[in-house]
Scaffold this active site. Structure first.
Site, PDB file in Angstrom:
ATOM      1  N   THR A 270     -73.270 -14.038 175.846  1.00 29.15           N
ATOM      2  CA  THR A 270     -74.339 -14.844 175.787  1.00 29.15           C
ATOM      3  C   THR A 270     -75.033 -14.649 177.449  1.00 29.15           C
ATOM      4  OG1 THR A 270     -73.487 -16.629 174.826  1.00 29.15           O
ATOM      5  CG2 THR A 270     -74.872 -17.526 176.549  1.00 29.15           C
TER       6      THR A 270
ATOM      7  N   ARG B 153     -73.107 -24.148 162.695  1.00 25.20           N
ATOM      8  CA  ARG B 153     -72.627 -24.605 164.086  1.00 25.20           C
ATOM      9  C   ARG B 153     -73.948 -24.273 165.148  1.00 25.20           C
ATOM     10  NH1 ARG B 153     -71.690 -21.709 169.038  1.00 25.20           N
ATOM     11  NH2 ARG B 153     -70.001 -22.996 170.247  1.00 25.20           N
TER      12      ARG B 153
ATOM     13  N   GLY C  60     -73.958 -24.264 169.561  1.00 23.38           N
ATOM     14  CA  GLY C  60     -73.213 -24.347 170.475  1.00 23.38           C
ATOM     15  C   GLY C  60     -73.991 -24.976 171.780  1.00 23.38           C
ATOM     16  N   ASP C  61     -73.475 -24.842 173.022  1.00 20.12           N
ATOM     17  CA  ASP C  61     -74.229 -25.657 174.252  1.00 20.12           C
ATOM     18  C   ASP C  61     -75.532 -24.733 174.265  1.00 20.12           C
ATOM     19  OD1 ASP C  61     -72.409 -23.501 174.926  1.00 20.12           O
ATOM     20  OD2 ASP C  61     -73.268 -23.854 176.900  1.00 20.12           O
TER      21      ASP C  61
ATOM     22  N   GLY D 279     -69.690 -19.980 177.749  1.00 16.99           N
ATOM     23  CA  GLY D 279     -68.331 -20.585 177.585  1.00 16.99           C
ATOM     24  C   GLY D 279     -68.147 -21.001 176.261  1.00 16.99           C
TER      25      GLY D 279
ATOM     26  N   GLY E 196     -68.662 -23.594 173.937  1.00 13.19           N
ATOM     27  CA  GLY E 196     -69.761 -24.402 174.023  1.00 13.19           C
ATOM     28  C   GLY E 196     -69.600 -25.868 173.510  1.00 13.19           C
TER      29      GLY E 196
HETATM   30  N1  ASP Z   1     -71.678 -21.015 174.935  1.00 14.40           N
HETATM   31  C1  ASP Z   1     -72.004 -20.122 173.752  1.00 14.40           C
HETATM   32  C2  ASP Z   1     -71.653 -20.758 172.489  1.00 14.40           C
HETATM   33  O1  ASP Z   1     -70.881 -21.617 172.499  1.00 14.40           O
HETATM   34  C3  ASP Z   1     -71.105 -18.822 173.662  1.00 14.40           C
HETATM   35  C4  ASP Z   1     -70.474 -18.306 174.884  1.00 14.40           C
HETATM   36  O2  ASP Z   1     -71.264 -18.289 175.884  1.00 14.40           O
HETATM   37  O3  ASP Z   1     -69.853 -17.238 174.853  1.00 14.40           O
HETATM   38  O4  ASP Z   1     -72.490 -20.637 171.640  1.00 14.40           O
END
Ligand code: ASP
Length: 344
Positions: free
Chosen positions: A210, A238, A240-241, A262, A264
């Site tokens: 990311t 789905r 994520g954050d 991270g 998410g």
């Molecule tokens: N934060 C991202 C998500 O959860 C994934 C990542 O940052 O590795 O989609």
């Protein structure tokens, strides 16, 4: 019973002295006065270990991070805005197949690439975000268009793609996003699932990547952005954050600009990017103390792996993570560094 209240700094010292298994990354030194600009980038956090990395691969990541940093730094050096620096830096990272954003994004359960991105302008607190887009070459540019050209903050799926087409945003054949490495990661996860071992962590195997950027320009304006393909084998649209304002991205000129990476689900639950801002504004914490508290205390306690990069209104920079590594870098006038592992 008498409640013992530890002052913030003492509490942090106590906490960190009890959690010394891994050497902490070296903090970025504070600038003497507010610099003309400051920029920080990340390319994902996770189990990134020296022993798993060939010298060639390490070299390609270092070079890619360095090139991305140059894009943003050049804009800022020439008096450009933090928003332009963030958008252009992320666009470069989205086009680089090494990272899980744009080209090089991870695959969904159905073997597609669904992309998420967000951007926030610290001067106006306007924000734009897109989720689950499949034909937009640079999702960060679409997120910025949502912020600047629509009355909304967050568009998803087909509607977001329709908005992109109506606003002249470059669309592409979904094949553009394909990379063999990400495809193989999906096959590996699905083969494990078929054996019902269930042990493979979708994020761990996604090899991370990311991308995000936070910047301060010479007018004192902050901006942040984040872009991702999410997690390998994700289903059901789905999100994520990364496209969620307050979770993966936040910027406000009164304190800081933050971009996260991270697991998410945890970053959404604990509103990580906004939490850093809130600790600074409501509790008066420094950027680094706020980031440490959120990433290395709160998230660690809750089991949320990952990290963030942040820049504050005075040009302080924090690159904080609780995983083994984070692709990251920063630049200020006369200073520049790109790092991968924890002990750097
Ligand atoms: N934060 C991202 C998500 O959860 C994934 C990542 O940052 O590795 O989609």
């Amino acid at each position: 019973m008498k409640k013992i209240v530890l002052p913030g700094a003492a509490f942090l010292m106590l906490f960190f002295s009890c959690n010394q298994q891994n050497p902490a990354p070296m903090p970025v030194p504070a600038p003497v006065a507010r610099p003309a600009y400051a920029i920080a980038i990340h390319g994902g956090a996770g189990t990134i270990r020296r022993e798993d990395m060939s010298p060639e691969k390490e070299q390609s990541y270092q070079a890619a991070l360095d090139s991305a940093l140059t894009i943003g730094e050049t804009i800022l050096k020439n008096g450009g805005t933090s928003l332009d620096a963030v958008e252009q830096t992320i666009t470069w990272l989205e086009n680089c197949p090494l990272f899980n954003a744009g080209r090089g994004a991870v695959f969904t359960h159905e073997g597609k690439n669904e992309l998420d991105a967000s951007i926030m302008d610290g001067a106006t607190q306007k924000a734009g975000a897109v989720g689950s887009v499949m034909t937009v070459k640079n999702p960060i540019t679409l997120a910025r268009a949502v912020m600047e050209k629509s009355p909304h903050v967050f568009l998803t799926g087909r509607g977001a793609e329709q908005f992109a087409a109506e606003n002249g945003i470059t669309l592409t054949d979904p094949k553009w996003f394909f990379t063999q490495e990400r495809w193989d990661a999906l096959q590996k996860i699905q083969a494990e699932d078929a054996k019902k071992s269930g042990s493979l962590d979708r994020r761990t195997d996604s090899k991370f990547g990311t991308v995000g950027c936070a910047a301060l320009d010479n007018k004192g304006n902050l901006a942040a952005g984040t872009s991702t393909g999410g997690m390998t084998d994700k289903r059901w649209n789905r999100l994520g954050d990364s496209p969620v304002i307050g979770a993966g991205t936040y910027a406000s000129n009164d304190a800081c600009a933050v971009s996260c990476t991270g697991h998410g689900e945890y970053f959404i639950r604990y509103a990580v990017a906004h939490d850093v801002w809130a600790l600074m504004v409501y509790k008066g914490l420094s950027l680094n103390d706020a980031c440490e508290l959120v990433v290395n205390k709160k998230l660690v306690e809750k089991g949320g792996e990952g990290g963030l990069i942040a820049v504050d209104k005075d040009g302080n920079i924090s690159l904080t993570f609780n995983s083994e590594g984070m692709y990251r870098g920063y630049a200020r006038p006369g200073e520049r560094k790109v790092m991968i592992y924890k002990e750097q």
